[in-house]
Design a protein around this motif. Sequence first.
Motif, PDB file in Angstrom:
ATOM      1  N   THR A 208      38.253  31.444  38.458  1.00  0.00           N
ATOM      2  CA  THR A 208      38.771  32.340  37.417  1.00  0.00           C
ATOM      3  C   THR A 208      39.870  33.233  37.976  1.00  0.00           C
ATOM      4  OG1 THR A 208      36.543  32.358  36.442  1.00  0.00           O
ATOM      5  CG2 THR A 208      38.105  34.005  35.656  1.00  0.00           C
ATOM      6  N   MET A 209      39.632  33.774  39.180  1.00  0.00           N
ATOM      7  CA  MET A 209      40.646  34.651  39.767  1.00  0.00           C
ATOM      8  C   MET A 209      41.883  33.859  40.192  1.00  0.00           C
ATOM      9  SD  MET A 209      41.447  37.747  40.303  1.00  0.00           S
ATOM     10  CE  MET A 209      43.233  37.839  40.525  1.00  0.00           C
ATOM     11  N   ILE A 210      41.673  32.648  40.649  1.00  0.00           N
ATOM     12  CA  ILE A 210      42.846  31.819  40.986  1.00  0.00           C
ATOM     13  C   ILE A 210      43.712  31.621  39.744  1.00  0.00           C
ATOM     14  CG2 ILE A 210      43.573  29.505  41.674  1.00  0.00           C
ATOM     15  CD1 ILE A 210      41.167  29.453  43.586  1.00  0.00           C
ATOM     16  N   GLU A 211      43.083  31.292  38.621  1.00  0.00           N
ATOM     17  CA  GLU A 211      43.852  31.123  37.378  1.00  0.00           C
ATOM     18  C   GLU A 211      44.481  32.452  36.951  1.00  0.00           C
ATOM     19  OE1 GLU A 211      41.419  29.349  34.355  1.00  0.00           O
ATOM     20  OE2 GLU A 211      40.631  27.829  35.721  1.00  0.00           O
ATOM     21  N   ALA A 212      43.767  33.550  37.172  1.00  0.00           N
ATOM     22  CA  ALA A 212      44.293  34.865  36.787  1.00  0.00           C
ATOM     23  C   ALA A 212      45.533  35.238  37.579  1.00  0.00           C
ATOM     24  CB  ALA A 212      43.209  35.925  36.974  1.00  0.00           C
ATOM     25  N   MET A 213      45.732  34.624  38.745  1.00  0.00           N
ATOM     26  CA  MET A 213      46.909  34.951  39.553  1.00  0.00           C
ATOM     27  C   MET A 213      48.211  34.620  38.836  1.00  0.00           C
ATOM     28  SD  MET A 213      46.266  36.543  42.313  1.00  0.00           S
ATOM     29  CE  MET A 213      47.828  36.345  43.182  1.00  0.00           C
ATOM     30  N   LEU A 214      48.188  33.677  37.896  1.00  0.00           N
ATOM     31  CA  LEU A 214      49.395  33.380  37.116  1.00  0.00           C
ATOM     32  C   LEU A 214      49.812  34.605  36.308  1.00  0.00           C
ATOM     33  CD1 LEU A 214      48.415  29.817  35.850  1.00  0.00           C
ATOM     34  CD2 LEU A 214      50.061  30.379  37.662  1.00  0.00           C
ATOM     35  N   VAL A 215      48.824  35.324  35.757  1.00  0.00           N
ATOM     36  CA  VAL A 215      49.124  36.543  34.997  1.00  0.00           C
ATOM     37  C   VAL A 215      49.557  37.661  35.941  1.00  0.00           C
ATOM     38  CG1 VAL A 215      48.147  38.273  33.432  1.00  0.00           C
ATOM     39  CG2 VAL A 215      47.452  35.867  33.233  1.00  0.00           C
ATOM     40  N   VAL A 216      48.873  37.795  37.079  1.00  0.00           N
ATOM     41  CA  VAL A 216      49.164  38.869  38.022  1.00  0.00           C
ATOM     42  C   VAL A 216      50.581  38.732  38.570  1.00  0.00           C
ATOM     43  CG1 VAL A 216      48.534  39.884  40.246  1.00  0.00           C
ATOM     44  CG2 VAL A 216      46.739  39.177  38.644  1.00  0.00           C
ATOM     45  N   LEU A 217      50.940  37.528  38.985  1.00  0.00           N
ATOM     46  CA  LEU A 217      52.240  37.331  39.630  1.00  0.00           C
ATOM     47  C   LEU A 217      53.401  37.579  38.675  1.00  0.00           C
ATOM     48  CD1 LEU A 217      51.374  34.198  41.780  1.00  0.00           C
ATOM     49  CD2 LEU A 217      51.951  36.484  42.629  1.00  0.00           C
ATOM     50  N   ALA A 218      53.150  37.385  37.375  1.00  0.00           N
ATOM     51  CA  ALA A 218      54.209  37.669  36.401  1.00  0.00           C
ATOM     52  C   ALA A 218      54.561  39.158  36.399  1.00  0.00           C
ATOM     53  CB  ALA A 218      53.761  37.226  35.011  1.00  0.00           C
ATOM     54  N   MET A 219      53.623  40.014  36.786  1.00  0.00           N
ATOM     55  CA  MET A 219      53.851  41.454  36.795  1.00  0.00           C
ATOM     56  C   MET A 219      53.992  42.015  38.210  1.00  0.00           C
ATOM     57  SD  MET A 219      50.976  42.391  33.890  1.00  0.00           S
ATOM     58  CE  MET A 219      51.309  44.132  33.918  1.00  0.00           C
ATOM     59  N   VAL A 220      53.372  41.331  39.199  1.00  0.00           N
ATOM     60  CA  VAL A 220      53.377  41.825  40.579  1.00  0.00           C
ATOM     61  C   VAL A 220      53.711  40.637  41.493  1.00  0.00           C
ATOM     62  CG1 VAL A 220      52.075  43.128  42.306  1.00  0.00           C
ATOM     63  CG2 VAL A 220      51.485  43.366  39.880  1.00  0.00           C
ATOM     64  N   PRO A 221      54.982  40.352  41.690  1.00  0.00           N
ATOM     65  CA  PRO A 221      55.372  39.143  42.434  1.00  0.00           C
ATOM     66  C   PRO A 221      54.883  39.101  43.881  1.00  0.00           C
ATOM     67  CG  PRO A 221      57.222  40.026  41.188  1.00  0.00           C
ATOM     68  CD  PRO A 221      56.139  41.044  41.126  1.00  0.00           C
ATOM     69  N   ASP A 222      54.643  40.263  44.497  1.00  0.00           N
ATOM     70  CA  ASP A 222      54.226  40.262  45.897  1.00  0.00           C
ATOM     71  C   ASP A 222      52.701  40.256  46.059  1.00  0.00           C
ATOM     72  OD1 ASP A 222      53.780  42.833  44.973  1.00  0.00           O
ATOM     73  OD2 ASP A 222      54.445  43.823  46.813  1.00  0.00           O
ATOM     74  N   ALA A 223      51.972  39.992  44.969  1.00  0.00           N
ATOM     75  CA  ALA A 223      50.505  39.996  45.043  1.00  0.00           C
ATOM     76  C   ALA A 223      50.009  38.792  45.831  1.00  0.00           C
ATOM     77  CB  ALA A 223      49.901  39.997  43.640  1.00  0.00           C
ATOM     78  N   ASP A 341      47.399  45.646  36.043  1.00  0.00           N
ATOM     79  CA  ASP A 341      47.565  47.039  35.615  1.00  0.00           C
ATOM     80  C   ASP A 341      47.258  47.994  36.760  1.00  0.00           C
ATOM     81  OD1 ASP A 341      48.338  46.344  33.088  1.00  0.00           O
ATOM     82  OD2 ASP A 341      46.360  46.648  32.176  1.00  0.00           O
ATOM     83  N   LEU A 342      46.229  47.713  37.528  1.00  0.00           N
ATOM     84  CA  LEU A 342      45.901  48.577  38.660  1.00  0.00           C
ATOM     85  C   LEU A 342      46.959  48.489  39.754  1.00  0.00           C
ATOM     86  CD1 LEU A 342      42.028  48.191  39.080  1.00  0.00           C
ATOM     87  CD2 LEU A 342      43.275  50.249  38.447  1.00  0.00           C
ATOM     88  N   LEU A 343      47.434  47.294  40.021  1.00  0.00           N
ATOM     89  CA  LEU A 343      48.424  47.125  41.083  1.00  0.00           C
ATOM     90  C   LEU A 343      49.749  47.806  40.752  1.00  0.00           C
ATOM     91  CD1 LEU A 343      47.827  43.405  42.156  1.00  0.00           C
ATOM     92  CD2 LEU A 343      47.147  45.475  43.381  1.00  0.00           C
ATOM     93  N   THR A 344      50.031  47.979  39.470  1.00  0.00           N
ATOM     94  CA  THR A 344      51.308  48.591  39.080  1.00  0.00           C
ATOM     95  C   THR A 344      51.178  50.084  38.774  1.00  0.00           C
ATOM     96  OG1 THR A 344      50.908  47.897  36.790  1.00  0.00           O
ATOM     97  CG2 THR A 344      52.265  46.448  38.169  1.00  0.00           C
ATOM     98  N   ASP A 345      49.975  50.613  38.841  1.00  0.00           N
ATOM     99  CA  ASP A 345      49.772  52.035  38.558  1.00  0.00           C
ATOM    100  C   ASP A 345      49.099  52.670  39.775  1.00  0.00           C
ATOM    101  OD1 ASP A 345      49.080  54.562  37.662  1.00  0.00           O
ATOM    102  OD2 ASP A 345      48.442  53.890  35.676  1.00  0.00           O
ATOM    103  N   ASP A 346      49.939  53.120  40.712  1.00  0.00           N
ATOM    104  CA  ASP A 346      49.401  53.647  41.969  1.00  0.00           C
ATOM    105  C   ASP A 346      48.468  54.831  41.740  1.00  0.00           C
ATOM    106  OD1 ASP A 346      50.869  51.739  43.240  1.00  0.00           O
ATOM    107  OD2 ASP A 346      52.460  53.099  43.914  1.00  0.00           O
ATOM    108  N   GLU A 347      48.825  55.727  40.833  1.00  0.00           N
ATOM    109  CA  GLU A 347      48.019  56.923  40.612  1.00  0.00           C
ATOM    110  C   GLU A 347      46.627  56.555  40.095  1.00  0.00           C
ATOM    111  OE1 GLU A 347      48.160  61.128  38.060  1.00  0.00           O
ATOM    112  OE2 GLU A 347      49.913  59.811  38.151  1.00  0.00           O
ATOM    113  N   ALA A 348      46.562  55.665  39.105  1.00  0.00           N
ATOM    114  CA  ALA A 348      45.274  55.270  38.537  1.00  0.00           C
ATOM    115  C   ALA A 348      44.437  54.510  39.564  1.00  0.00           C
ATOM    116  CB  ALA A 348      45.493  54.408  37.297  1.00  0.00           C
ATOM    117  N   ARG A 349      45.102  53.655  40.331  1.00  0.00           N
ATOM    118  CA  ARG A 349      44.371  52.846  41.325  1.00  0.00           C
ATOM    119  C   ARG A 349      43.770  53.730  42.415  1.00  0.00           C
ATOM    120  NH1 ARG A 349      48.300  50.325  42.947  1.00  0.00           N
ATOM    121  NH2 ARG A 349      48.578  51.151  45.057  1.00  0.00           N
ATOM    122  N   LEU A 350      44.563  54.662  42.936  1.00  0.00           N
ATOM    123  CA  LEU A 350      44.055  55.529  44.001  1.00  0.00           C
ATOM    124  C   LEU A 350      42.972  56.470  43.473  1.00  0.00           C
ATOM    125  CD1 LEU A 350      47.413  56.339  45.825  1.00  0.00           C
ATOM    126  CD2 LEU A 350      45.603  54.769  46.553  1.00  0.00           C
ATOM    127  N   ALA A 351      43.115  56.937  42.233  1.00  0.00           N
ATOM    128  CA  ALA A 351      42.091  57.814  41.649  1.00  0.00           C
ATOM    129  C   ALA A 351      40.777  57.064  41.476  1.00  0.00           C
ATOM    130  CB  ALA A 351      42.575  58.360  40.307  1.00  0.00           C
TER     131      ALA A 351
END
Length: 753
Positions: A208-223, A341-351
């Motif tokens: 599931t997470m492998i497939e989810a990487m297609l969505v992640v990489l569209a927003m976070v290319p260095d993931a 969403d977490l990878l692109t929102d540093d403040e929310a992720r660190l909190a």
Amino acid sequence: MTDGLRIAFVGNALPRRCGIATFTCDLELAMRHLPEVAQTAIIAMCDPGGQYAFPPQVRWSVAQDDRGGYLAAADFINTQGYDVVCLQHEFGIYGGGAGEYILDLIAAVDAPLVTTLHTVLDQPNDGQRRVIEAIIAASARVVVMARKGRRILIDQYGADPAKILVIPHGIPEVPLVLPQYAKEKLGFAHHRIILTFGLISPNKGIETMIEAMLVVLAMVPDALYVVMGATHPALLRADGEAYRESLRAKVTTLGLDGHVVFIDRFVERPELLDHIAMCDVYVTPYLVESQMTSGTLAYSHGLGRPVVSTPYWHAAELLEDGSGLLVPFADPDRLGLAVADLLTDDEARLAMGRKAYVASRAMTWANTASRYGEAFQTVRRPVALTLPPVDLSHLAVMCDDTGLFQHAVFAVPDRHHGYCIDDNARALLLCCTLGATAASRPLIEKLRPRFAAFLQHGWNPDNGRFRNFLGYDRRWLEETGSEDSHGRTLWALGRCARYREGGVMAPWASALFASALHAVAGFTSPRAWAFTLLGLADYCLAHPRDHAAMHIRLDLGERLHQQLLACETGEWVWFEDRLTYDNARLCEALIITGKAVGRDDWTQAGLRALRWLIELQTAPAGYFRPVGSHGFLLVSRAAPMPFDQQPIEACATVAACIAAMSVDASRSWLAEAHKAFAWFTGANDLGLSLIDPLDGSCRDGLHPDRANENRGAESLLAYLLALADMEQANPAHRPIQPEPDILTSSPIQNLLS
């Protein structure tokens, strides 16, 4: 104080590659460092074909499918004399159908058993149910790591709620750090890291997470998704690396080469902690809801990593406070969006990471070990306790020709406060309890009539009540005492009515008891009911055909039972909305009365409340910690205060535990009585003995920083009554007296005849 605990852990052990092995070794290490633990050992299971260079703490090993090995391990545990056996249970690590071979070891060990259930099945097959029910029955305590597990054991297996403890999975104590340093150390400095670790198997949802990487990489290319861990040994034996190869093929098919990395090995703790520290988001995309425990989730959450997970049982509870995100099962799009969403929102992720770190501090291995240590101490069989001799010297000093003074300044009687019927009733109760077995019989024979005369003088026939407070000038300060003092006086009279050594005092006590009993019908105090019931326990044995007394006994028992039913909830198992004084007497009265009149529901209710009270009054290190008097005026159902601690609570708890011994074999009530009595002699928060060996006096209580050096009547009598009860609990000690010959049937049968 008791000797240090010696604990035998049964389960898997490192270097065997599995979560149970890691857990067992972590728990053993944490327990080994507790001050109250003297020795630990692991009895390790070996899977088929497994040969391991176990560390020194593994003292014995058992081949999983060698049934005789389980009995040999039990013999080792018994020979070494361990105080507690801590079993780690997981289906698949023990031999036989549904792992039934472990039942041989359980049946053969002498020490109390505390079992940690790493899996709790809500829909077991017949074999699994049989094994789990047998383990629950044999265990003095059962530990689960989530509230859901406790609920299933109660609802699906009929487990006693008092047996079940929820102790979360332990975690390492490490500082909260940002990922960058670990990334540079491990060669991932230029990536946003998503991590999954643990033994690889199909139920982990890695696809599931492998497939989810297609969505992640569209927003976070260095993931970069890092999958760390060896293939599960059972899967490896059955299918080799076919499953891992299917994951690699999926990565290639989806064009994700270079964005998913497999670290194919079982890593030791330092390397594991580095890899957790480097991740920006940790993911547990498990496929089924019925996952009770995840050590990988606990570790990552405890290191302050933001977690995205499917809502299996452990994750749903751990992350319900917002310290992580939950997404639906097998939904790669929702999973990918949450991670991105977490990878692109540093403040929310660190909190979120900070919130997870703070929320998990109670779960560090040191705290987890303390919780287990408390459980072990509660079930531990008592070390032989040498009781102090009965010394009535201070009792004699506290008396004059009128009776027993209430208070003392240090050990000197304080005439200013005069006398009370409460204390003189307790003193008569003591004289009739010690009786002919006491070394101080001449003094008892001298004092008993004096205390009886005080009770007689306190009787007010005009209103059918006892007065309580008498000034030193011999003038009563009231016409009517409290309901509780009236009930306590009836308790002493009931005991005296049954006391054969008293000669003419037994008929006197019986007559006054019968005259004073009727007033109780209008009482509203649960303690007055309880004290009266304790008096009726003796009076009805001496006068089994007093139907009026039996009717009042049944009425008061029902009132006390209904009081508990009206107040108790799942978390508050008590007769009132707060805990005050002489608490365990309520439990004792209900247990004794229920047994005597054949009302098992009363007896079980008393035991239920006593178990709850014992748990509440046990300090984390396992010694007795009574409800403090500073908490008496707390708001409804608030946690009790630890100070000031009063001797009356230890005395009541001793008596209630001894009453429980005769009706409940599911736990060592004598051990609980020993623990409460040891509070007097130094097993308490301050490590101070309240007893003066020179005269048998007892200090009035424990403050947060010292003992109260005054030695008044209540504290003295609490100690002496507890000592008398402990002597009576000794099987070698002769009972107060045999049952009256006239009693040939139960009280209820006599009533109906």
